[in-house]
Scaffold this motif. Sequence first.
Motif, PDB file in Angstrom:
ATOM      1  N   PRO A   1       0.753  -1.176   0.064  1.00  0.00           N
ATOM      2  CA  PRO A   1       0.187  -0.041  -0.051  1.00  0.00           C
ATOM      3  C   PRO A   1       0.817   1.338  -0.059  1.00  0.00           C
ATOM      4  N   LEU A   2       1.923   1.187   0.731  1.00  0.00           N
ATOM      5  CA  LEU A   2       2.764   2.457   0.654  1.00  0.00           C
ATOM      6  C   LEU A   2       3.499   2.975  -0.904  1.00  0.00           C
ATOM      7  N   LEU A   3       3.973   1.644  -1.320  1.00  0.00           N
ATOM      8  CA  LEU A   3       4.400   1.583  -2.872  1.00  0.00           C
ATOM      9  C   LEU A   3       3.198   2.393  -3.491  1.00  0.00           C
ATOM     10  N   THR A   4       2.267   1.748  -3.574  1.00  0.00           N
ATOM     11  CA  THR A   4       0.920   2.273  -4.365  1.00  0.00           C
ATOM     12  C   THR A   4       0.855   3.769  -4.337  1.00  0.00           C
TER      13      THR A   4
ATOM     14  N   SER B   1      -2.465  -4.159  -5.823  1.00  0.00           N
ATOM     15  CA  SER B   1      -1.963  -4.432  -7.358  1.00  0.00           C
ATOM     16  C   SER B   1      -1.798  -3.280  -7.960  1.00  0.00           C
ATOM     17  N   LEU B   2      -0.646  -3.025  -8.685  1.00  0.00           N
ATOM     18  CA  LEU B   2      -0.731  -1.782  -9.717  1.00  0.00           C
ATOM     19  C   LEU B   2      -1.641  -2.333 -10.971  1.00  0.00           C
ATOM     20  N   SER B   3      -2.001  -3.699 -11.056  1.00  0.00           N
ATOM     21  CA  SER B   3      -3.092  -3.786 -12.172  1.00  0.00           C
ATOM     22  C   SER B   3      -4.167  -3.150 -12.172  1.00  0.00           C
ATOM     23  N   GLN B   4      -4.591  -2.615 -11.222  1.00  0.00           N
ATOM     24  CA  GLN B   4      -5.842  -1.795 -11.140  1.00  0.00           C
ATOM     25  C   GLN B   4      -5.529  -0.252 -11.478  1.00  0.00           C
TER      26      GLN B   4
END
Length: 446
Positions: free
Chosen positions: A28-31, A138-141
């Motif tokens: 979550p922090l990276l996103t 996920s970055l896929s979103q």
Amino acid sequence: MNRARYKKICDTRVHTLPSSLPWHWLPPLLTLSLVLTLHIDAPYYDQWDLLPLLHAHYQGTLQWQDLLQPHNGHILLLPKMVMLGLAILTHWNTLAEVLFSFLCMLLNWCLLQKMAGTLLNRALSMPEKCAVSLLVFSLSQAENWLWGWQLQIPLALLFILSGFCALLYIRHTLLSLVIATACGVAATCSFAGSLPFWIAAMPLLWQRQRTLLIPWCLITGASLFSYANFISAPQYPSLVLDAMIPTELLHHTKNTLAVLGNLVGRFHMAAAISTGFTGTTIIAMYIAAKNLPDIQGETLTSKQKHLAIAMFLFSAGSALLVSLFRSGLGDEQMLASRYSTLTLPFWVAAAILLILRIQEYKKPQLRILGVILLVSLLASETYSIRDFQKLHNRLQRGSAALNNMDNTREKTQIGVINPRKDSAQALQEARLLQQYQLSTYRESAP
């Protein structure tokens, strides 16, 4: 599994991550850092449809009918209320919508962790928490992370999961039914992809108290009929009948698997279909197992199996709706990042159940399968970075055009973020933004 074997597994379990560190907070922090870095404050595509509501608000003519107007087959009552409220409070700083979506996903994360623990009948270990976190954030979103209008999907998922949890954890039967119904109505008024909730909740009602299915079926029928009637969609029955034709059935099965696999294999249609099929197989094997023990040596309960069925039915139903209504626009629609969020219940269930089987059977094939799915997920995340960058670039060009409307060359770039066929209408809407000092122009607001 006897107690001695359970103790041996616990003693010999390999912990690849130090449990004392909160590694599950890393995704979550990276996103969030990526979102904050790439966000540009400018309305994008469907987001411009909020502008007439803001204009009506400032003119004092806003009515409930304006909020209830269907939008591309959706009833967006609650998302419109949220977006309108945030826009009024912040002079339409679109970052507020993005952060609201992130907050919804934090809550969804908590609920999915709770449900994953129920599937395992124990608290999650740190690696399992990390697996859930990696899926949820996920970055896929990509579109749902960076495009404020898409808050409707995380919000709808929050109502869906809350409804499931009400049926699972609230002891008072009538209260749980009332709250689940309220959550279903709220989800229905947030995003059309929520409609399968009414069917997906039935296994939870069945395992809890079968007589509850009678009022639930009546509520479900009334809700679906009212929805179709409200958005004036008499073509729905014909779509379902057409989908039963053998060739169409195969086509929609393929597309449904692709949407289900979107989150983990969206870099290619074949990869998405394969991962969707794999996840479905994992859940099907779990449901079909008669005496599959959990890690504590106890036989899995009916509650756990019915929860797995409910999580699968919801995501599969949402994926089928995408196929029914969007497949005519091409395969790229099946891989659109905005549809991957509603498959999270499916993938959290599949991931947790695969981990359960790996712990139980210690088969190298299962470990290899887990590694393949993890690599596929990471490949999808890497692939999805281009979607972040693409959307960022479009927003950047559109924002520059809004700030240079007197420049004829720049003026034409407004179409990059505003899809109106009539360029004069797009320019007029840009002038409204300027008039009310919204979004890009809010720096000059008092």
